[in-house]
Write an enzyme that holds these catalytic residues in place. Sequence first.
Site, PDB file in Angstrom:
ATOM      1  N   TYR A   1      12.001  11.514 -21.026  1.00  9.16           N
ATOM      2  CA  TYR A   1      12.734  12.777 -20.889  1.00  9.16           C
ATOM      3  C   TYR A   1      13.221  12.907 -19.458  1.00  9.16           C
ATOM      4  O   TYR A   1      12.446  12.780 -18.514  1.00  9.16           O
ATOM      5  CB  TYR A   1      11.816  13.947 -21.250  1.00  9.16           C
ATOM      6  CG  TYR A   1      12.455  15.303 -21.092  1.00  9.16           C
ATOM      7  CD1 TYR A   1      13.463  15.716 -21.957  1.00  9.16           C
ATOM      8  CD2 TYR A   1      12.038  16.172 -20.095  1.00  9.16           C
ATOM      9  CE1 TYR A   1      14.041  16.973 -21.827  1.00  9.16           C
ATOM     10  CE2 TYR A   1      12.602  17.425 -19.954  1.00  9.16           C
ATOM     11  CZ  TYR A   1      13.609  17.823 -20.826  1.00  9.16           C
ATOM     12  OH  TYR A   1      14.181  19.063 -20.684  1.00  9.16           O
TER      13      TYR A   1
ATOM     14  N   ASP B   1      13.076   7.836 -12.506  1.00  8.15           N
ATOM     15  CA  ASP B   1      12.819   9.260 -12.649  1.00  8.15           C
ATOM     16  C   ASP B   1      11.354   9.505 -12.308  1.00  8.15           C
ATOM     17  O   ASP B   1      10.465   9.285 -13.121  1.00  8.15           O
ATOM     18  CB  ASP B   1      13.133   9.714 -14.072  1.00  8.15           C
ATOM     19  CG  ASP B   1      12.911  11.208 -14.274  1.00  8.15           C
ATOM     20  OD1 ASP B   1      12.262  11.845 -13.416  1.00  8.15           O
ATOM     21  OD2 ASP B   1      13.382  11.741 -15.297  1.00  8.15           O
TER      22      ASP B   1
ATOM     23  N   LYS C   1       8.761  18.591  -9.033  1.00  8.56           N
ATOM     24  CA  LYS C   1       7.384  19.041  -9.211  1.00  8.56           C
ATOM     25  C   LYS C   1       6.589  19.070  -7.899  1.00  8.56           C
ATOM     26  O   LYS C   1       6.613  20.066  -7.191  1.00  8.56           O
ATOM     27  CB  LYS C   1       6.692  18.224 -10.292  1.00  8.56           C
ATOM     28  CG  LYS C   1       7.370  18.368 -11.668  1.00  8.56           C
ATOM     29  CD  LYS C   1       6.586  17.712 -12.770  1.00  8.56           C
ATOM     30  CE  LYS C   1       7.320  17.771 -14.103  1.00  8.56           C
ATOM     31  NZ  LYS C   1       7.463  19.118 -14.663  1.00  8.56           N
TER      32      LYS C   1
END
Length: 437
Positions: A145, A240, A273
């Site tokens: 994702y 990612d 994050k």
Amino acid sequence: MMADSRNASLFERARRSIPGGVNSPVRAFRAVGGTPRFIARADGAYLWDADGKRYIDYIGSWGPMILGHGHPAVLEAVQRAATEGFSFGAPTEREVELAEEILKLVPSAEQVRLVSSGTEAAMSALRLARGATGRSKIVKFEGCYHGHADALLVKAGSGLATFGHPTSAGVPPEVVQHTLVLTYNDVIGLEAAFDAHGAEIACVMIEPIAGNMNFVRASLPFMKRLRELCTQHGALLVFDEVMTGFRVALGGAQSLYAQAIPGFKPDLSVFGKVIGGGMPLAAFAGPRAIMEQLAPLGPVYQAGTLSGNPVATACGLATLREIQKPGFFEALAASTRGLLDGLLSAAAAAGVPMVGDCEGGMFGFFFPKTAQAALPQNYVEVMATDGERFNRYFHGMLDRGVYLAPALYEAGFVSAAHTRADIEATLAAAQATLAAA
């Protein structure tokens, strides 16, 4: 269940004004059933819901809270920044400091652009890769994702390269016609895709340790071959690391692969994050020659009103400085390994098949349907595990004050605030849950 609780009444109220009652789908507990907990406050390793019940938190805001909630140094930095102004729409010194801190820890990158979300960072990195290479096709992997940008919201079938079909209404097929979806950890399928389309591929985007199909890491042979093929065909390798960056190791997942594969590095990296410490902040980074293709220097446009927000950068900078203290990651990894080993041992003692893996402060576990099953290596294998058993386990742990991710395909997170007593309490809850089942 929870008919008289404040959580239930808040959920009923929320559904009248917010689609599904939540502002991000997984929070709705649709995968596991039951009523989502509305969180009133957090401190250290704990959350308290609207009914006042305390939970040991292994979500950590889905990864950012690596120090735990309300770390004193982070709170002080945020409070000081807030008194100076919430947003300026102009450059600040702190943006430069945060960029320098990221680059110090990520040798593959020479410049970084700050944005506000992981979706925005991945979308921008994709545009940059296409602009820098002059190519249109991109490769992603089923189960990975990368946010909800249209071109990346694809999860077509496994096997040989399949051109993408949207997995969301509102995404026209022509938007994803250049997206190829491959099977994670499948070297043969990867080679076939490059044989067929190598000269047209702008980039391959991958979660090096996938956290959105629980916890599945790319094997060394797979990653080595991926790097070779990208180099051979002139495609960019985009890591990612929104979830893994500064979470599985101080240098991110790419530092782990660099230790095992001589000369290894991605071409572009996407972060989020942890670098925001809980505030909305993300980034993408890479070599100067690629990054200077971005506006205002180059033809690839990207902008953001709140990019480099002064309060968010204060939060992120304080977090990155704390995690660089000596012994931080060694202690975090030891806590995570102790938790996972204990969970696996509890399951074995109860005669329940369970497998798992962890790295740094990130972990995952699965309930195979057979005792001999190995760790899943791709999305299809993840989805073949026992989802019903996971759901029962999730609710048993939640009832006993342990908050795990409410879906079998989400990784878990340990923070520096988790104590040995927290881990022991979690393992006691696991034993009781398995015994009750």
